[in-house]
Design a protein around this motif. Structure first.
Motif, PDB file in Angstrom:
ATOM      1  N   THR A 204       0.920  -1.279   0.052  1.00  0.00           N
ATOM      2  CA  THR A 204       0.010   0.020  -0.185  1.00  0.00           C
ATOM      3  C   THR A 204       0.959   1.329  -0.034  1.00  0.00           C
ATOM      4  O   THR A 204       1.576   1.700   1.106  1.00  0.00           O
ATOM      5  CB  THR A 204      -0.966  -0.160   1.074  1.00  0.00           C
ATOM      6  OG1 THR A 204      -1.563  -1.144   1.163  1.00  0.00           O
ATOM      7  CG2 THR A 204      -1.810   1.341   1.209  1.00  0.00           C
ATOM      8  N   GLY A 205       0.978   1.863  -0.870  1.00  0.00           N
ATOM      9  CA  GLY A 205       1.608   3.120  -1.143  1.00  0.00           C
ATOM     10  C   GLY A 205       0.756   4.271  -1.346  1.00  0.00           C
ATOM     11  O   GLY A 205      -0.351   4.374  -1.061  1.00  0.00           O
ATOM     12  N   ARG A 206       1.291   5.671  -1.271  1.00  0.00           N
ATOM     13  CA  ARG A 206       0.594   6.858  -1.442  1.00  0.00           C
ATOM     14  C   ARG A 206      -0.096   7.240  -2.526  1.00  0.00           C
ATOM     15  O   ARG A 206      -0.758   8.242  -2.596  1.00  0.00           O
ATOM     16  CB  ARG A 206       1.550   7.854  -0.825  1.00  0.00           C
ATOM     17  CG  ARG A 206       2.313   7.629   0.449  1.00  0.00           C
ATOM     18  CD  ARG A 206       1.404   8.010   1.545  1.00  0.00           C
ATOM     19  NE  ARG A 206       1.850   7.750   2.931  1.00  0.00           N
ATOM     20  CZ  ARG A 206       1.217   8.001   4.252  1.00  0.00           C
ATOM     21  NH1 ARG A 206       0.314   8.602   4.246  1.00  0.00           N
ATOM     22  NH2 ARG A 206       1.919   7.499   5.202  1.00  0.00           N
ATOM     23  N   GLY A 209      -0.934  10.823  -3.617  1.00  0.00           N
ATOM     24  CA  GLY A 209      -0.450  11.892  -2.537  1.00  0.00           C
ATOM     25  C   GLY A 209      -1.225  11.949  -1.480  1.00  0.00           C
ATOM     26  O   GLY A 209      -1.564  12.910  -0.876  1.00  0.00           O
ATOM     27  N   ILE A 210      -1.946  10.588  -0.871  1.00  0.00           N
ATOM     28  CA  ILE A 210      -2.887  10.368   0.048  1.00  0.00           C
ATOM     29  C   ILE A 210      -2.237  10.760   1.454  1.00  0.00           C
ATOM     30  O   ILE A 210      -0.604  10.528   1.578  1.00  0.00           O
ATOM     31  CB  ILE A 210      -3.387   9.115   0.087  1.00  0.00           C
ATOM     32  CG1 ILE A 210      -2.614   8.004   0.142  1.00  0.00           C
ATOM     33  CG2 ILE A 210      -4.445   9.093  -1.364  1.00  0.00           C
ATOM     34  CD1 ILE A 210      -3.385   6.609   0.178  1.00  0.00           C
ATOM     35  N   ASP A 211      -3.040  11.197   2.421  1.00  0.00           N
ATOM     36  CA  ASP A 211      -2.551  11.430   3.708  1.00  0.00           C
ATOM     37  C   ASP A 211      -2.841   9.930   4.589  1.00  0.00           C
ATOM     38  O   ASP A 211      -3.062   9.097   4.091  1.00  0.00           O
ATOM     39  CB  ASP A 211      -3.317  12.404   4.658  1.00  0.00           C
ATOM     40  CG  ASP A 211      -4.767  12.285   4.610  1.00  0.00           C
ATOM     41  OD1 ASP A 211      -5.342  11.063   4.552  1.00  0.00           O
ATOM     42  OD2 ASP A 211      -5.439  13.132   4.629  1.00  0.00           O
ATOM     43  N   ASP A 212      -2.421  10.143   5.721  1.00  0.00           N
ATOM     44  CA  ASP A 212      -2.454   8.986   6.600  1.00  0.00           C
ATOM     45  C   ASP A 212      -3.787   8.327   6.648  1.00  0.00           C
ATOM     46  O   ASP A 212      -3.702   7.137   6.797  1.00  0.00           O
ATOM     47  CB  ASP A 212      -1.668   9.389   7.933  1.00  0.00           C
ATOM     48  CG  ASP A 212      -0.446   9.446   7.887  1.00  0.00           C
ATOM     49  OD1 ASP A 212       0.456   9.245   6.953  1.00  0.00           O
ATOM     50  OD2 ASP A 212       0.225  10.224   9.003  1.00  0.00           O
ATOM     51  N   TRP A 215      -4.420   6.518   3.578  1.00  0.00           N
ATOM     52  CA  TRP A 215      -3.534   5.494   3.380  1.00  0.00           C
ATOM     53  C   TRP A 215      -4.356   4.227   4.330  1.00  0.00           C
ATOM     54  O   TRP A 215      -4.189   3.035   3.680  1.00  0.00           O
ATOM     55  CB  TRP A 215      -2.070   5.680   4.018  1.00  0.00           C
ATOM     56  CG  TRP A 215      -1.344   4.347   3.868  1.00  0.00           C
ATOM     57  CD1 TRP A 215      -0.343   4.029   2.516  1.00  0.00           C
ATOM     58  CD2 TRP A 215      -0.880   3.525   4.698  1.00  0.00           C
ATOM     59  NE1 TRP A 215       0.437   3.057   2.867  1.00  0.00           N
ATOM     60  CE2 TRP A 215      -0.013   2.582   4.130  1.00  0.00           C
ATOM     61  CE3 TRP A 215      -1.309   3.168   6.014  1.00  0.00           C
ATOM     62  CZ2 TRP A 215       0.545   1.440   4.601  1.00  0.00           C
ATOM     63  CZ3 TRP A 215      -1.055   1.885   6.698  1.00  0.00           C
ATOM     64  CH2 TRP A 215       0.083   1.142   6.013  1.00  0.00           C
ATOM     65  N   LYS A 218      -7.126   2.905   2.208  1.00  0.00           N
ATOM     66  CA  LYS A 218      -6.609   2.079   1.101  1.00  0.00           C
ATOM     67  C   LYS A 218      -6.023   0.772   1.443  1.00  0.00           C
ATOM     68  O   LYS A 218      -6.288  -0.482   0.909  1.00  0.00           O
ATOM     69  CB  LYS A 218      -5.384   2.893   0.313  1.00  0.00           C
ATOM     70  CG  LYS A 218      -4.921   2.287  -0.712  1.00  0.00           C
ATOM     71  CD  LYS A 218      -4.034   3.147  -1.521  1.00  0.00           C
ATOM     72  CE  LYS A 218      -3.246   2.719  -2.672  1.00  0.00           C
ATOM     73  NZ  LYS A 218      -2.337   3.675  -3.385  1.00  0.00           N
ATOM     74  N   GLU A 298       6.680   3.764  -5.147  1.00  0.00           N
ATOM     75  CA  GLU A 298       5.675   2.898  -4.822  1.00  0.00           C
ATOM     76  C   GLU A 298       6.123   1.437  -4.204  1.00  0.00           C
ATOM     77  O   GLU A 298       6.836   0.653  -5.103  1.00  0.00           O
ATOM     78  CB  GLU A 298       4.512   2.525  -5.636  1.00  0.00           C
ATOM     79  CG  GLU A 298       3.678   3.794  -5.997  1.00  0.00           C
ATOM     80  CD  GLU A 298       2.529   3.894  -4.928  1.00  0.00           C
ATOM     81  OE1 GLU A 298       2.090   2.984  -4.551  1.00  0.00           O
ATOM     82  OE2 GLU A 298       2.196   5.077  -4.399  1.00  0.00           O
TER      83      GLU A 298
END
Length: 363
Positions: A204-206, A209-212, A215, A218, A298
């Motif tokens: 699981t990557g960002r 450009g997602i925040d915590d 994440w 996801k 990623e």
């Protein structure tokens, strides 16, 4: 799944000519000092020579960036920094020539071709040439339902096969692969985790450009998708339909048929890497016809490329998608081909004359 015999690809895909690769490697010993002085560029020339079937690599004259676009239902769980169903905006930017990939394609002389496989918009919002292969509008939410029906999966896969044939028949000599999607890196994470036997958190990557918090959502979506993926791991088409999407099925089909047609491909990001992993399960020799463009940062991409034994040509964390990473690798490949063709054992470039040859003849 009826209608497609995946086992046939194992026999149809041949390896690039190993003898030609050795001939190319041996040429460098008389061309470059110190030995290995061109580093990985020489290795790229060897790969190009092998896939082209000639000891001296030919120039790349008709590169094409092929970008598959789709929306993914899982984006509704807010796993992306972009709103669900907004892939159409990314496609429009590419069509208008203002996306990173479109700018790079112009710079490096590559034609950019966009293919709508499952963009969540009215088809009338995009050119007919872009929507001609659309399978559906968006995909199912992979954590609770199949992304595609069996019929849609087969249609998307066959589209990839047909597009590979189109490119090979039209004279394209290098494909720069790309994708545009919202939610696509989540689907890629499910496929990579399932095929590599790892936990969701490992892949699981960002993404965008997602925040915590995003994440964590996801990661949970990938974990739920994994529970749906594991029962169909032995059937690659069923796997693509369950937790992939129309873009994933089309890209996988494209990669396999490109290998059959001996058409070299440069992979882009984590979506392409996930499809490469699926395609390798179908035909283990297929990765010999691909190189990886740029690292995205990623973890899932790194895991998938390691499994298919490909190392990115560039380590610059190029994560914008749309074929930007594969296009950034194009100048390296063009340089490799130029050096292979241009260097000669006597130190002259191909076609250069010595002073004696240049002097006018007496009388």
């Amino acid at each position: 799944m009826s209608g497609i015999e995946l086992d046939d690809f194992g026999a149809l895909v041949e390896r690039p000519d190993a003898g030609v690769r050795r001939d190319s490697q041996e040429r460098w010993s008389g061309l470059v000092r110190p030995s290995g002085g061109l580093g990985r560029v020489a290795e790229l020339a060897d790969w190009l020579a092998a896939v082209q079937g000639t000891p001296v690599a030919r120039p790349i004259v008709r590169p094409r960036a092929l970008v598959f676009a789709a929306d993914h239902g899982v984006a509704g769980l807010e796993v992306s920094a972009r709103p669900a169903g907004s892939t159409v905006e990314l496609v429009r930017a590419a069509l208008e020539g203002i996306s990173p990939a479109a700018i790079l394609a112009r710079q490096y002389g590559a034609e950019l071709r966009l293919i709508d496989m499952a963009v969540d918009c009215d088809p009338a919002e995009l050119p007919a040439a872009v929507t001609a292969h659309r399978v559906r509008r968006g995909s199912g939410r992979l954590d609770i339902e199949d992304a595609l029906t069996p019929e849609e999966t087969e249609k998307a896969f066959r589209t990839g096969l047909a597009l590979a044939d189109e490119e090979a028949d039209s004279g394209t000599d290098l494909v720069l692969l790309g994708d545009l999607s919202v939610g696509g890196t989540t689907a890629a994470g499910v496929l990579i985790a399932a095929l590599c036997g790892t936990d969701a958190s490992v892949v699981t990557g960002r993404g965008s450009g997602i925040d915590d918090l995003a994440w964590m959502r996801k990661c949970a979506a990938i974990r739920d998708g994994l529970r749906r993926a594991r029962p169909v791991l032995g059937d690659q088409l069923a796997l693509l339909g369950a937790v992939g999407g129309a873009d994933f099925a089309a890209i996988t089909g494209f990669l396999l048929q490109a290998a059959v047609r001996k058409l070299p491909v440069v992979l882009d990001g984590v979506v392409g890497a996930a499809c490469a992993l699926v395609a390798q399960r179908v035909a283990f020799r297929a990765p010999d016809w691909w190189v990886a463009g740029a690292a995205t940062g990623e973890a899932g991409q790194a895991k998938a490329l390691d499994r298919v034994s490909l190392e990115p040509l560039l380590d610059r964390a190029v994560a914008v998608g749309g074929a930007a990473g594969s296009l950034m690798a194009l100048p390296l490949l063009q340089a490799a081909a130029a050096l292979s063709a241009g260097l000669t054992p006597d130190g002259r470039t191909s076609g250069e004359q010595t002073p004696d040859e240049q002097a006018p003849s007496a009388g």
